[in-house]
Design a protein around this motif. Structure first.
Motif, PDB file in Angstrom:
ATOM      1  N   ILE A 264      -5.583 -50.252  68.447  1.00 27.65           N
ATOM      2  CA  ILE A 264      -4.556 -49.852  67.481  1.00 27.65           C
ATOM      3  C   ILE A 264      -5.039 -48.710  66.580  1.00 27.65           C
TER       4      ILE A 264
ATOM      5  N   LYS B  12      -0.040 -46.140  74.363  1.00 27.63           N
ATOM      6  CA  LYS B  12       0.700 -47.156  73.629  1.00 27.63           C
ATOM      7  C   LYS B  12       2.208 -47.020  73.846  1.00 27.63           C
TER       8      LYS B  12
ATOM      9  N   LEU C   5       2.242 -50.693  73.485  1.00 26.06           N
ATOM     10  CA  LEU C   5       1.902 -51.491  72.303  1.00 26.06           C
ATOM     11  C   LEU C   5       2.540 -52.882  72.313  1.00 26.06           C
ATOM     12  N   PRO C   6       3.839 -53.010  72.609  1.00 25.21           N
ATOM     13  CA  PRO C   6       4.425 -54.366  72.639  1.00 25.21           C
ATOM     14  C   PRO C   6       3.765 -55.269  73.678  1.00 25.21           C
TER      15      PRO C   6
ATOM     16  N   CYS D 158       0.277 -56.374  72.500  1.00 23.07           N
ATOM     17  CA  CYS D 158       0.387 -57.396  71.448  1.00 23.07           C
ATOM     18  C   CYS D 158       0.751 -58.752  72.044  1.00 23.07           C
TER      19      CYS D 158
ATOM     20  N   THR E 205      -2.255 -59.433  63.057  1.00 20.56           N
ATOM     21  CA  THR E 205      -1.849 -58.031  63.197  1.00 20.56           C
ATOM     22  C   THR E 205      -0.917 -57.848  64.393  1.00 20.56           C
ATOM     23  N   ALA E 206      -1.259 -58.494  65.516  1.00 17.38           N
ATOM     24  CA  ALA E 206      -0.415 -58.392  66.712  1.00 17.38           C
ATOM     25  C   ALA E 206       0.976 -58.955  66.444  1.00 17.38           C
TER      26      ALA E 206
ATOM     27  N   MET F 140       2.977 -56.560  64.238  1.00 15.35           N
ATOM     28  CA  MET F 140       3.417 -55.375  65.005  1.00 15.35           C
ATOM     29  C   MET F 140       4.580 -55.718  65.911  1.00 15.35           C
TER      30      MET F 140
ATOM     31  N   GLY G  77       7.756 -56.082  63.832  1.00 16.79           N
ATOM     32  CA  GLY G  77       8.240 -54.815  63.294  1.00 16.79           C
ATOM     33  C   GLY G  77       8.700 -53.846  64.341  1.00 16.79           C
ATOM     34  N   ASN G  78       8.570 -54.220  65.610  1.00 18.38           N
ATOM     35  CA  ASN G  78       8.991 -53.329  66.712  1.00 18.38           C
ATOM     36  C   ASN G  78      10.395 -53.687  67.132  1.00 18.38           C
TER      37      ASN G  78
END
Length: 477
Positions: free
Chosen positions: A413, A424, A433-434, A437, A466-467, A470, A473-474
């Protein structure tokens, strides 16, 4: 090889500044010598840095500044000579790239290109090819004004001792002096290597990279290459751990010593923690340069640009992986110290996991096991299989697995997507990224199922939190 240009100098200015260091009077006190050296450094700065069009210093002047850095005990003179050398290298580089236009070149290309310019007979803090006996080596080093590969390796070994030397009651400038000397040498190597490596990538000229100071150190028969890499690992881990312990006050207790001595000790104690951190970063830079050189050499080998004279060298990455595998005490200090190098950190953790991820017994043409685990997303997916997870933790333990996953996620990250193959934003693979996570959370879930007694460590909890944040928030998840 690109063009070479001779560096000019001002003989009169050299004569005037060197006269300040006249040591023919052997009755001079230590303080008088220090005053002369200070006056010399100030004169050099005024003569070669202040004027806009000043000539580059001569090799004699470089040598004297470097010698002050190597032998001086005064904290102020050590810092002054170190800073002056860095400023000179920035103002008067030994190698640089010059843009050549079509009209200036016989190249058929219509586009301008960068040509490597090497300054002829430029001063260097390194010397090669001088054979001296061990009994003569110390005197030779003092008079030559430069270091050979053996002395450079010994310097790294001295840096490993810094935590022990700094924790003694006797306050000495030697640890700080050695660290600043190493920082300067790495900075010099970096300026030379990075420029040559850029030229190699643009012009496919392996000879320019072969002649880099970094490569000449590594191919020297005077040192044991693997020993050098191991020493760097030890220095990096020792310095990092010591920097974490430097949060307490290192200033000496009040004594009956003079006010000047007490102030010197206090200044040294205040400067030491920051110098330790910067030296740790310099060790990382040195290792990273070696890894990049290995990559360029591999490309040159594949293209047939190397010769027998280049020899065969075990890639630094392999040596590091072997050391981390067999010496578990190095594992976490090493990866913790790489926080400022997220790409290197992620690549190395992925390679480390590849040693322990079970391989399929049968492979078909469609089997992608050899490549699926080469990315962080692929490593995480390996934990989705209960048998794989069981095999991994059997070899490395649950604690090690979750800490390495957390470190890798932290590095992932931290990476700008354009600087990493771990994209990502690519939704077509497991490295978006998704997906990372989601796979991160799944990996810890599978670890917990496989080892019912597992306790998620604080660093692991932080990574999972943190994962989850994230993912929440995605909007695309």
């Amino acid at each position: 090889m690109g063009t070479t240009r001779r560096r000019g100098g001002d003989g009169g200015m050299e004569e005037n500044t060197m006269a300040i260091l006249d040591t023919s009077c052997f009755s001079k006190s230590t303080q008088h010598i220090a005053d002369d050296r200070l006056s010399f450094l100030e004169a050099v700065r005024s003569g070669f840095l202040v004027p806009e069009n000043a000539p580059a210093p001569t090799n004699k002047i470089y040598k004297e500044i470097f010698q002050i850095l190597r032998v001086e005990n005064s904290l102020y003179l050590i810092m002054s000579s170190y800073q002056l050398l860095l400023e000179f290298d920035k103002r008067f580089p030994q190698v640089y790239l010059s843009t050549v236009k079509k009209s200036e070149s016989s190249s058929p290309s219509s586009l301008p290109f960068n040509e490597l310019v090497v300054v002829e007979e430029a001063w260097s803090p390194f010397s090669f090819g001088t054979d001296v006996s061990p009994s003569e080596k110390e005197d030779h080093d003092k008079t030559s004004g430069s270091l050979d590969p053996i002395a450079f390796n010994l310097l790294i070994q001295d840096i490993i001792k810094v935590p022990d030397e700094a924790n003694t009651e006797v306050q000495d400038t030697k640890p700080l002096r050695n660290m600043l000397l190493f920082q300067y040498l790495v900075s010099f190597l970096e300026g030379d290597f990075v420029t040559r490596n850029l030229s190699f990538k643009e012009n496919s000229d392996w000879i320019t990279l072969r002649e880099s100071f970094l490569n000449m150190i590594l191919v020297s028969r005077k040192i044991i290459y693997k020993g050098l890499i191991k020493d760097c690992l030890s220095a990096m881990c020792q310095l990092y751990q010591f920097s974490m312990d430097c949060s307490h006050d290192l200033r000496p207790q009040k004594t009956e010593s003079t006010e000047v001595t007490e102030k010197c000790h206090t200044d040294l104690a205040i400067a030491l923690p920051e110098v330790v951190k910067r030296t740790c970063v310099s060790v990382q830079k040195f290792l990273l340069m070696i890894i990049e050189l290995d990559s360029s050499k591999k490309l040159a080998d594949m293209e047939g640009w190397t010769t027998r004279a280049d020899g065969v060298r075990t890639p630094a990455m392999e040596i590091i992986m072997d050391e981390l595998t067999y010496d578990k005490d190095l594992l976490f200090p090493f990866f913790q110290a790489l926080d400022k190098q997220p790409k290197l950190k992620l690549d190395m953790i992925v390679q480390y996991f590849q040693k322990y991820i079970p391989k399929t017994s049968v492979r078909t043409r469609r089997s992608s096991d050899s490549t699926s685990n080469s990315t962080f997303g692929g490593v995480l997916k390996s934990f989705s299989n209960g048998n794989n997870t069981k095999g991994i933790i059997k070899k490395m333990s649950t604690e090690v697995a979750q800490l390495l996953l957390a470190h890798a996620f932290q590095a992932y990250i931290s990476l700008p997507s354009q600087d990493s193959s771990e994209s990502k934003e690519d939704d077509n693979d497991d490295n978006s990224l998704p997906d990372v996570c989601n796979h991160m959370i799944s990996a810890f879930t599978c670890l917990k199922k496989t080892d019912g007694r597992m306790v998620v460590l604080p660093f692991g909890k932080e990574a999972l939190f943190t994962a989850a944040i994230m993912l929440s928030g995605n909007s695309g998840v």
